[in-house]
Design a protein around this motif. Sequence first.
Motif, PDB file in Angstrom:
ATOM      1  N   GLY A 163       0.830  -1.193   0.000  1.00 40.81           N
ATOM      2  CA  GLY A 163       0.000   0.000   0.000  1.00 40.81           C
ATOM      3  C   GLY A 163       0.866   1.246   0.000  1.00 40.81           C
ATOM      4  N   LYS A 164       0.341   2.308  -0.617  1.00 38.54           N
ATOM      5  CA  LYS A 164       1.075   3.564  -0.636  1.00 38.54           C
ATOM      6  C   LYS A 164       0.094   4.714  -0.441  1.00 38.54           C
ATOM      7  CE  LYS A 164       4.507   6.421  -1.053  1.00 38.54           C
ATOM      8  NZ  LYS A 164       5.554   6.510  -0.009  1.00 38.54           N
ATOM      9  N   ALA A 165       0.385   5.553   0.556  1.00 36.37           N
ATOM     10  CA  ALA A 165      -0.421   6.737   0.828  1.00 36.37           C
ATOM     11  C   ALA A 165       0.479   7.966   0.795  1.00 36.37           C
ATOM     12  CB  ALA A 165      -1.107   6.628   2.181  1.00 36.37           C
ATOM     13  N   PHE A 166      -0.027   9.035   0.230  1.00 33.11           N
ATOM     14  CA  PHE A 166       0.670  10.311   0.217  1.00 33.11           C
ATOM     15  C   PHE A 166      -0.040  11.272   1.167  1.00 33.11           C
ATOM     16  CE2 PHE A 166       1.688   8.409  -3.884  1.00 33.11           C
ATOM     17  CZ  PHE A 166       3.068   8.567  -3.929  1.00 33.11           C
ATOM     18  N   LYS A 167       0.723  12.172   1.723  1.00 31.10           N
ATOM     19  CA  LYS A 167       0.157  13.125   2.674  1.00 31.10           C
ATOM     20  C   LYS A 167      -0.561  14.261   1.936  1.00 31.10           C
ATOM     21  CE  LYS A 167       3.655  12.322   6.258  1.00 31.10           C
ATOM     22  NZ  LYS A 167       4.716  12.937   7.097  1.00 31.10           N
ATOM     23  N   HIS A 168      -1.807  14.489   2.308  1.00 33.89           N
ATOM     24  CA  HIS A 168      -2.577  15.597   1.751  1.00 33.89           C
ATOM     25  C   HIS A 168      -2.868  16.599   2.865  1.00 33.89           C
ATOM     26  CE1 HIS A 168      -5.481  17.881  -0.542  1.00 33.89           C
ATOM     27  NE2 HIS A 168      -6.372  17.708   0.429  1.00 33.89           N
ATOM     28  N   TYR A 169      -2.360  17.819   2.686  1.00 41.98           N
ATOM     29  CA  TYR A 169      -2.544  18.863   3.696  1.00 41.98           C
ATOM     30  C   TYR A 169      -3.712  19.758   3.278  1.00 41.98           C
ATOM     31  CZ  TYR A 169       1.963  17.431   5.552  1.00 41.98           C
ATOM     32  OH  TYR A 169       2.996  16.697   6.088  1.00 41.98           O
ATOM     33  N   PRO A 170      -4.716  19.917   4.131  1.00 46.27           N
ATOM     34  CA  PRO A 170      -5.891  20.709   3.757  1.00 46.27           C
ATOM     35  C   PRO A 170      -5.585  22.186   3.543  1.00 46.27           C
ATOM     36  CG  PRO A 170      -5.973  20.082   6.086  1.00 46.27           C
ATOM     37  CD  PRO A 170      -4.845  19.330   5.479  1.00 46.27           C
ATOM     38  N   THR A 171      -4.547  22.726   4.206  1.00 47.56           N
ATOM     39  CA  THR A 171      -4.151  24.122   4.027  1.00 47.56           C
ATOM     40  C   THR A 171      -2.634  24.188   3.929  1.00 47.56           C
ATOM     41  OG1 THR A 171      -3.882  24.659   6.377  1.00 47.56           O
ATOM     42  CG2 THR A 171      -6.116  24.844   5.447  1.00 47.56           C
ATOM     43  N   ARG A 172      -2.137  25.310   3.436  1.00 42.21           N
ATOM     44  CA  ARG A 172      -0.687  25.467   3.326  1.00 42.21           C
ATOM     45  C   ARG A 172      -0.025  25.600   4.688  1.00 42.21           C
ATOM     46  NH1 ARG A 172      -0.037  31.595   0.855  1.00 42.21           N
ATOM     47  NH2 ARG A 172      -1.377  32.690   2.363  1.00 42.21           N
ATOM     48  N   ALA A 192      -0.976  23.830   7.342  1.00 41.06           N
ATOM     49  CA  ALA A 192      -1.002  22.541   8.033  1.00 41.06           C
ATOM     50  C   ALA A 192       0.350  21.840   7.941  1.00 41.06           C
ATOM     51  CB  ALA A 192      -2.103  21.664   7.458  1.00 41.06           C
ATOM     52  N   ARG A 193       0.999  21.947   6.790  1.00 39.62           N
ATOM     53  CA  ARG A 193       2.317  21.314   6.632  1.00 39.62           C
ATOM     54  C   ARG A 193       3.324  21.952   7.595  1.00 39.62           C
ATOM     55  NH1 ARG A 193       4.556  18.719   2.141  1.00 39.62           N
ATOM     56  NH2 ARG A 193       2.811  19.465   0.859  1.00 39.62           N
ATOM     57  N   LEU A 194       3.298  23.273   7.679  1.00 42.49           N
ATOM     58  CA  LEU A 194       4.215  23.973   8.580  1.00 42.49           C
ATOM     59  C   LEU A 194       3.959  23.594  10.028  1.00 42.49           C
ATOM     60  CD1 LEU A 194       6.424  26.100   9.018  1.00 42.49           C
ATOM     61  CD2 LEU A 194       4.618  27.846   9.064  1.00 42.49           C
ATOM     62  N   ALA A 195       2.683  23.491  10.394  1.00 37.76           N
ATOM     63  CA  ALA A 195       2.339  23.133  11.770  1.00 37.76           C
ATOM     64  C   ALA A 195       2.855  21.743  12.107  1.00 37.76           C
ATOM     65  CB  ALA A 195       0.828  23.205  11.961  1.00 37.76           C
ATOM     66  N   PRO A 208       6.520  18.944  16.509  1.00 39.21           N
ATOM     67  CA  PRO A 208       6.770  17.493  16.522  1.00 39.21           C
ATOM     68  C   PRO A 208       6.050  16.824  17.686  1.00 39.21           C
ATOM     69  CG  PRO A 208       8.696  18.692  17.289  1.00 39.21           C
ATOM     70  CD  PRO A 208       7.740  19.723  16.787  1.00 39.21           C
ATOM     71  N   GLY A 209       5.566  15.637  17.463  1.00 40.23           N
ATOM     72  CA  GLY A 209       4.865  14.896  18.497  1.00 40.23           C
ATOM     73  C   GLY A 209       3.420  15.286  18.635  1.00 40.23           C
ATOM     74  N   ASN A 210       3.026  16.366  17.965  1.00 40.76           N
ATOM     75  CA  ASN A 210       1.630  16.792  17.999  1.00 40.76           C
ATOM     76  C   ASN A 210       0.810  15.904  17.054  1.00 40.76           C
ATOM     77  OD1 ASN A 210      -0.636  18.212  18.580  1.00 40.76           O
ATOM     78  ND2 ASN A 210       0.096  20.191  17.819  1.00 40.76           N
ATOM     79  N   ARG A 211      -0.489  16.041  17.089  1.00 43.49           N
ATOM     80  CA  ARG A 211      -1.338  15.245  16.214  1.00 43.49           C
ATOM     81  C   ARG A 211      -1.002  15.552  14.743  1.00 43.49           C
ATOM     82  NH1 ARG A 211      -5.274  18.182  13.844  1.00 43.49           N
ATOM     83  NH2 ARG A 211      -5.716  20.279  14.702  1.00 43.49           N
ATOM     84  N   PRO A 212      -1.173  14.591  13.844  1.00 41.74           N
ATOM     85  CA  PRO A 212      -0.881  14.846  12.432  1.00 41.74           C
ATOM     86  C   PRO A 212      -1.856  15.871  11.851  1.00 41.74           C
ATOM     87  CG  PRO A 212      -1.936  12.710  12.707  1.00 41.74           C
ATOM     88  CD  PRO A 212      -1.607  13.210  14.089  1.00 41.74           C
TER      89      PRO A 212
END
Length: 439
Positions: free
Chosen positions: A10-19, A21-24, A29-33
């Motif tokens: 299986g392969k999943a890519f990360k989709h960030y709902p806002t620009r 979200a990636r920075l957050a 680190p250690g926070n919720r994805p």
Amino acid sequence: MVAIAVDGLGKAFKHYPTRWARLAEWILPGNRPHHIPKWVLQDINFTIDPGEAVGIVGVNGAGKSTLLKLITGTLQPSTGTVQTHGRLAAMLELGMGFHPDFTGRQNVFMAGQLMGLGIDEIKDLLPEIEKFADIGDYIDQPVRIYSSGMQMRLAFSAATAVRPDTLIIDEAMAVGDAYFQAKCFQRIARFKQQGTTLLLVSHSVGDIVKHCERAILLKNGHVEQDGSSRQVTNRYLDELFGKSPCPEVQGSCQFGCAGTQMLNGDDDVFHTRPGYCVEEHRWGQGGGAILDYLIVAQGEHYPSRIESNAQTDFYFKVRFDNDFSSVVPGFLIKTLEGIFLYGTNSFIANEGRSHLAAEAGNIKVFRFSLPMALNEGHYLISFGISSGDPLTNLEPIERRYDSVMIHVGRTIQFWGLVDLTASFETIEQQRQLNGHTCN
């Protein structure tokens, strides 16, 4: 031992709902994805034996290229495992691994070292690579000035300079000319005879059937079917052209039955039929409309594959809104590039003996029947209905150009597009010399 073993892949890519979200996610680190996993492949399982030729098919976005990247190791899986054995050569995205600012020769040395070859081995192989690629002095020019065909020539030559245990090709040869494609497939056929495993991704079902005994159909990131190449590619064509049950025309009946059933209703359902091309060109002066069509070949309705030379019936239904003293149905076949292969109408097909009239409110079904004497490939069908005198002037009531795509299959292909059914014989002359018969 197997050549390729894929287990629970299986392969999943990360989709960030806002620009943001990636920075957050980076700074906390250690926070919720903060991303949503977008699964491209899930639970893929299959094995490929040494020397087996397997095709991978599926519509765009099915996950074919991602699967090959996971097998070759250029991507890492999110779940599951991939195991390969022996030397592996792959042609994935065109030019992948080539540096555009380096010359072709320099890129060959880099590609060879990535395949595990030493400098001296590459030097020994270079004359054969240059000869097979046949790009002349461009071998010493930067790759950025190459055409896509030249890149493919050099990439294939370098990847197959030494026979690999497994060869993986992802649609790259589609950009090459017919002559070089033939050279490539000759080399592939020789490798297969010597025991190379082939994994081929192609949108050409003819190439899959010709070069692979087995095929795998991917759909929405899952294995939809795994079986013989002919069965799987037929299913793929059904997926590609949207084949669906059509109760009002299904069943084993001849023209009278199919034509009569098509007369029911006056809704425009043309666009719901398998093979319909949404990019069709629909035009005319009005007074009627083409509402529906049906294709029948070898007893099958809307076949995903029509065998070359099979007798094929093309029906289309017309509703007339005005009175016409003379109407002329027409039919046209073109290549995907727009070349006219064959066109006819009711007047031509009946050698000038046909005369049809229509009244407002009439619904008529017309049929053109012909052998599909074409080479392997995809073709566009157009339907039309006109009024007037076919010998002087025809006015288009409605025409639906390039409205349907069909696929013609042929096991043994010829050169060109149309099968002119040539015959062949050998004629020997016998002569008498000194009482002896000589050939």
